[in-house]
Design an enzyme around this catalytic site. Structure first.
Site, PDB file in Angstrom:
ATOM      1  CB  CYS A  70      21.962   0.481  19.524  1.00  0.00           C
ATOM      2  SG  CYS A  70      20.880   0.943  18.177  1.00  0.00           S
ATOM      3  CB  CYS A  73      18.549   1.432  20.499  1.00  0.00           C
ATOM      4  SG  CYS A  73      18.986   0.167  19.293  1.00  0.00           S
TER       5      CYS A  73
END
Length: 173
Positions: A70, A73
């Site tokens: 991600c 993230c």
């Protein structure tokens, strides 16, 4: 059987990735009925054994669901680390939960980024499912009474988002 599992994990990862591209505003407690945060007990990626949410009863807790694949993230984690260091003496706990990822990759990921707050491993996605996480990153602000005060889907990137994060944090302290 192994190929089917790989296809399922790949499909779920792709679904999380697509969903995480959309920014969703947090929902403060005034706009939703407060719900008690579900307890979880997961293995630590920091080598501290198993850690449970109940271990932090009476403290404000920020729970962030993430994965190595991600991009947002990875981008927001340095801000989380900096903010955790700023607030850790105010009885605020930061917990990262790596979802459906390779454990060794996750450990290398947090080491490379210099993340020192608690990070746990949710290999099956059971905990993220119990929190109804639909996209990564997802961050939950839990007050000292154990209630989810704010749910936020999407990253905290940029000055405005960082201010928003800190306002949510102040709401649970």
């Amino acid at each position: 059987m192994r190929n089917k599992t790989l296809i399922n994990v790949t499909f779920l990862s792709l679904l999380f990735l697509i969903a995480s591209c959309e920014q969703h505003k947090g929902v403060p407690d005034g706009e939703l009925e407060l719900s008690l945060a579900k307890n979880f007990s997961l293995e630590s990626l920091n080598g501290k054994g198993e850690i449970s949410l109940e271990d932090f009863k009476g403290k404000a807790v920020v729970v962030n669901f993430w994965a190595t694949w991600c991009g947002p993230c990875k981008q927001e984690m340095p801000f989380f680390e900096k903010t955790w260091r700023e607030y850790k003496d105010k009885e605020v706990i930061f917990i990262g939960i790596d979802v459906m990822d390779d454990k060794d990759s996750a450990i290398k990921f947090i080491d490379k980024l210099g993340v020192s707050y608690i990070n746990l491993y949710d290999p099956s996605g059971k905990t993220s499912n119990s929190y109804r996480v639909v996209a990564l990153p997802a961050t939950f602000f839990i007050d000292k009474d154990g209630n989810i005060a704010v749910k936020h889907y999407g990253s905290f990137l940029g000055n405005e988002a960082e201010k928003e994060f800190k306002s949510y944090l102040k709401e649970i302290i």
